[in-house]
Write a protein that holds these residues in place. Structure first.
Motif, PDB file in Angstrom:
ATOM      1  N   SER A   1       0.835  -1.215   0.000  1.00  0.00           N
ATOM      2  CA  SER A   1       0.000   0.000   0.000  1.00  0.00           C
ATOM      3  C   SER A   1       0.860   1.250   0.000  1.00  0.00           C
ATOM      4  N   ALA A   2       1.908   1.285   0.828  1.00  0.00           N
ATOM      5  CA  ALA A   2       2.765   2.475   0.908  1.00  0.00           C
ATOM      6  C   ALA A   2       3.483   2.712  -0.418  1.00  0.00           C
ATOM      7  N   LYS A   3       3.807   1.653  -1.108  1.00  0.00           N
ATOM      8  CA  LYS A   3       4.523   1.798  -2.374  1.00  0.00           C
ATOM      9  C   LYS A   3       3.624   2.448  -3.426  1.00  0.00           C
ATOM     10  N   GLU A   4       2.322   2.027  -3.469  1.00  0.00           N
ATOM     11  CA  GLU A   4       1.395   2.630  -4.435  1.00  0.00           C
ATOM     12  C   GLU A   4       1.198   4.111  -4.151  1.00  0.00           C
ATOM     13  N   ILE A   5       1.031   4.484  -2.844  1.00  0.00           N
ATOM     14  CA  ILE A   5       0.871   5.914  -2.485  1.00  0.00           C
ATOM     15  C   ILE A   5       2.119   6.696  -2.889  1.00  0.00           C
ATOM     16  N   ALA A   6       3.289   6.141  -2.652  1.00  0.00           N
ATOM     17  CA  ALA A   6       4.536   6.846  -2.957  1.00  0.00           C
ATOM     18  C   ALA A   6       4.687   7.076  -4.448  1.00  0.00           C
TER      19      ALA A   6
ATOM     20  N   GLU B   1       9.256   8.388   2.874  1.00  0.00           N
ATOM     21  CA  GLU B   1       9.674   7.974   4.220  1.00  0.00           C
ATOM     22  C   GLU B   1       8.791   6.828   4.725  1.00  0.00           C
ATOM     23  N   GLN B   2       7.493   6.946   4.438  1.00  0.00           N
ATOM     24  CA  GLN B   2       6.582   5.871   4.856  1.00  0.00           C
ATOM     25  C   GLN B   2       6.903   4.574   4.117  1.00  0.00           C
ATOM     26  N   LEU B   3       7.249   4.713   2.816  1.00  0.00           N
ATOM     27  CA  LEU B   3       7.606   3.530   2.034  1.00  0.00           C
ATOM     28  C   LEU B   3       8.881   2.884   2.570  1.00  0.00           C
ATOM     29  N   ASN B   4       9.855   3.740   2.942  1.00  0.00           N
ATOM     30  CA  ASN B   4      11.111   3.212   3.487  1.00  0.00           C
ATOM     31  C   ASN B   4      10.867   2.470   4.800  1.00  0.00           C
ATOM     32  N   ILE B   5       9.975   3.071   5.618  1.00  0.00           N
ATOM     33  CA  ILE B   5       9.678   2.404   6.906  1.00  0.00           C
ATOM     34  C   ILE B   5       9.021   1.051   6.650  1.00  0.00           C
TER      35      ILE B   5
ATOM     36  N   ARG C   1      11.920  -5.988   5.569  1.00  0.00           N
ATOM     37  CA  ARG C   1      13.280  -6.573   5.640  1.00  0.00           C
ATOM     38  C   ARG C   1      13.539  -7.176   7.007  1.00  0.00           C
ATOM     39  N   LEU C   2      13.104  -6.432   8.057  1.00  0.00           N
ATOM     40  CA  LEU C   2      13.319  -6.951   9.403  1.00  0.00           C
ATOM     41  C   LEU C   2      12.534  -8.246   9.618  1.00  0.00           C
ATOM     42  N   SER C   3      11.303  -8.283   9.063  1.00  0.00           N
ATOM     43  CA  SER C   3      10.483  -9.503   9.207  1.00  0.00           C
ATOM     44  C   SER C   3      11.162 -10.668   8.486  1.00  0.00           C
ATOM     45  N   ASP C   4      11.640 -10.409   7.262  1.00  0.00           N
ATOM     46  CA  ASP C   4      12.334 -11.462   6.507  1.00  0.00           C
ATOM     47  C   ASP C   4      13.591 -11.913   7.226  1.00  0.00           C
TER      48      ASP C   4
END
Length: 668
Positions: free
Chosen positions: A389-394, A637-641, A647-650
């Motif tokens: 979702s954040a990627k589409e908004i960005a 910034e939201q997309l990076n977060i 990444r942290l989950s993976d």
């Protein structure tokens, strides 16, 4: 192996250190003691030689002070060399020298020489040479002016003997002077057998390979057992500086010979004893051999100690190392069998306890890793949805920000172009003003050029007329010159007739005799005047001919220049027409420049209005672009977060899987 090497190196180090230190100290003590003993021997031998040298110096002094010798030398100076009295005195002088020579059996010969180098008399030998003045030893005796001079050894003697035998001798020289007049009467040379020194030094022993020799101050051999080396530089690498020490004991430059020496106060020679150091310290070699034997024994003992250490310490440690390698491979069930209570046994018990605790820890960690893996899987799914979702908004925000930025850039670019056009319009206006001024100046210059060309045409016409007149006058002058030549021809004929008349008058005066003498004088004068007139006419003719040639050349030059003047007049007239056409064209050009300047001024006013409008558009576009960029920055910034969370989950999932795989290797 390390302990074994430590024992081995330590034992060998101390054994070799003590042994070779003892060997070095012993060698130094032996070398010092032998050097001291040899030094005393050399000093005593040197003192004995000084006593011997003193005996020879005393004998030379007796010869110097002998009254009979002085009287015979004085008488020989006053007697003719070829007389019988001279021969008798020479024989008596020889007998006297024989007395001194026989008083000391070591003296080979005694010689007397005149101050000029001629032999006077000899005892124990003779010579066939006429003079010895050029010999180095003779000059050396003269330079010392009465003092005793010791001369280095010569293997063949100093003078040629009558028998032809050559014996090695060293010599003593002295100048014999008249005590009353202090003048030189004779030169004394006393040759001494070298064997005399050999007898004095025969009892000195320098050991195997050692030698005793006498060196001159320049390090040449004066005495040595090997007679072939006498007179040559010594083969022992020694310098006068090494023998300048008061210790009288040193070593050569190679440090392989122990040297003891004594410098004679009489001759200045060095009595030198050389002993090989290896020969001096050969008795201390036993210490070195014992040291090597002890080092071998110590090596054997160290090896035995090493074997015991390997059995007591090495085997248990190797066993423990193997068990640790199995534990490293994941087998946590290995245990060490402990049979002793020493440090090795305590180490085995500690290893067993450590393996039990590690086994318990692995079991607990395996359960925790399973729970973490399940939680990480759920967190990874949620994070991926949020990131999508954040990627589409960005992406949408970036498109808006890109459009606003493009609009701001285009507005800024239009503003810059408008400003640049304004600057160029001002430059064009200024250039038009400058061109108008330049055109006005060109028009003025054209008018002034037309005036100058009119004046030049007038002057050129005047020059053409003057040239034409000059050509006509030169032609007239040429005709006048021809007339002068005709007149000169007439005068020349007159001179010839006058000369003929004077010759006839002279003939008639000669016929008249005494009555015609006066007329003859007049005839001679007339003839002289006729000759002078002929010569003058000839000179004038030459001058006239020269003038004629120069006039011809002038006429030719003027004839060549006249067409050039014609061409110059035509060129000037054409230039005048060109200046007039330039003036007409410049008038029209100035009018057109005025119209262009007025149009550009109107265009400049329109450009100022356009510039203000572009500035307003640029400001609005920049404000819109800033707002869009701020929104895009927040979206990024939201997309990076969100991406970081994915990444942290993976990573957490990977770590959980890795931990599970690692723990599965252990056997518990």
């Amino acid at each position: 192996m390390k302990l074994f090497l430590i024992f081995l190196v330590s034992i060998l180090f101390f054994v070799l250190t003590v042994g070779f230190t003892s060997y070095s100290i012993s060698k130094g003590i032996i070398q010092e003691k032998v050097a001291d003993a040899s030094e005393q021997t050399i000093i005593q031998a040197g003192q004995k030689l000084d006593i011997m040298y003193t005996v020879y110096e005393d004998l030379s002094m007796q010869i110097l002070l002998d009254e009979d010798m002085k009287k015979m030398l004085l008488d020989m100076d006053s007697v003719n060399k070829g007389s019988y009295d001279f021969l008798q005195l020479r024989q008596k002088l020889g007998d006297k020298l024989n007395v001194f020579s026989y008083s000391n059996k070591t003296i080979k010969a005694v010689h007397l020489f005149r101050p000029t180098g001629e032999p006077l008399s000899s005892a124990g030998g003779s010579t066939s040479k006429e003079t010895f003045a050029q010999e180095d030893w003779f000059k050396k005796i003269e330079e010392n002016n009465g003092r005793a001079v010791w001369l280095d050894t010569k293997t063949g003697g100093f003078v040629d003997t009558s028998s032809g035998s050559y014996v090695a001798t060293f010599a003593l020289g002295r100048v014999l002077k008249n005590t009353s007049t202090n003048s030189t009467q004779a030169i004394l040379l006393m040759e001494i057998n070298l064997d005399t020194i050999g007898k004095e030094l025969a009892d000195i022993q320098m050991g195997d390979g050692g030698q005793t020799l006498i060196l001159s101050p320049d390090m040449k051999v004066t005495y040595a057992e090997d007679r072939a080396t006498i007179g040559n530089p010594t083969t022992i690498d020694v310098t006068p500086e090494l023998l300048a020490d008061e210790q009288r004991s040193t070593m050569n430059l190679k440090k392989d010979l122990q040297l003891v020496y004594y410098k004679s106060a009489k001759t200045g020679w060095f009595l030198l004893g050389a002993m090989p150091i290896a020969e001096l310290v050969k008795d201390a070699k036993a210490i070195s051999n014992v040291t090597w034997i002890m080092a071998g024994i110590a090596t054997i003992i160290a090896i035995a100690i090493g074997i015991i250490i390997v059995r007591m310490i090495g085997r248990p440690i190797i066993m423990l190392r193997n068990l640790m390698k199995e534990g490293e491979q994941g087998n946590l069930t290995v245990r060490m069998q402990v049979s002793s209570q020493d440090e090795i046994g305590q180490l085995g018990q500690s290893f067993n306890q450590m393996m039990e605790k590690i086994t318990l820890l692995v079991q607990q960690t395996n359960q925790s890793a399973q729970e973490v893996l399940e939680t990480a899987t759920e967190l990874s799914d949620v994070s991926k949805k949020t990131a999508t979702s954040a990627k589409e908004i960005a992406v949408a925000t970036e498109e808006i920000a890109g459009g606003a930025s493009s609009l701001a850039m285009e507005s800024e670019r239009g503003n810059e172009l408008t400003h640049s056009i304004g600057m160029q319009m001002k430059a064009v206006v200024n250039s038009n003003v400058v061109m108008g001024t330049a055109a006005t100046d060109v028009q003025k210059s054209s008018e002034q050029g037309i005036l100058y060309m009119s004046e030049l045409i007038q002057k050129t016409n005047a020059t053409e007329a003057m040239t034409r007149n000059m050509v006509e006058k030169v032609d007239n002058l040429k005709e006048s010159t021809r007339s002068i030549r005709k007149i000169l021809e007439v005068l020349s004929n007159v001179s010839k007739q006058t000369n003929i008349l004077s010759l006839n008058a002279t003939i008639e005066a000669a016929r008249a005799g005494a009555a015609g003498k006066g007329f003859m004088v007049v005839a001679d004068e007339i003839r002289k005047l006729a000759d002078q007139s002929r010569q003058s006419i000839a000179i004038v003719g030459q001058i006239t001919e020269t003038i004629q040639k120069e006039i011809d050349e002038t006429v030719k030059a003027l004839s060549n220049a006249y067409p050039i003047f014609q061409e110059q007049i035509l060129s000037v007239k054409e230039a005048d027409l060109i200046f007039k056409e330039v003036q007409n064209h410049m008038g029209g050009f100035i009018g057109q420049l005025s119209e262009v300047t007025e149009s550009i001024s109107q265009l400049d006013a329109s450009q100022l209005v356009l510039n203000d409008a572009m500035a307003n558009v640029s400001a609005v576009a920049e404000e819109s672009s800033a707002t869009s960029q701020e929104v895009a920055s927040l979206s990024s910034e939201q997309l990076n977060i969100s991406s970081g969370l994915v990444r942290l989950s993976d990573k957490l999932e990977q770590l959980s899987n890795s931990l599970h795989d690692s723990l599965s290797k252990f056997d518990v």
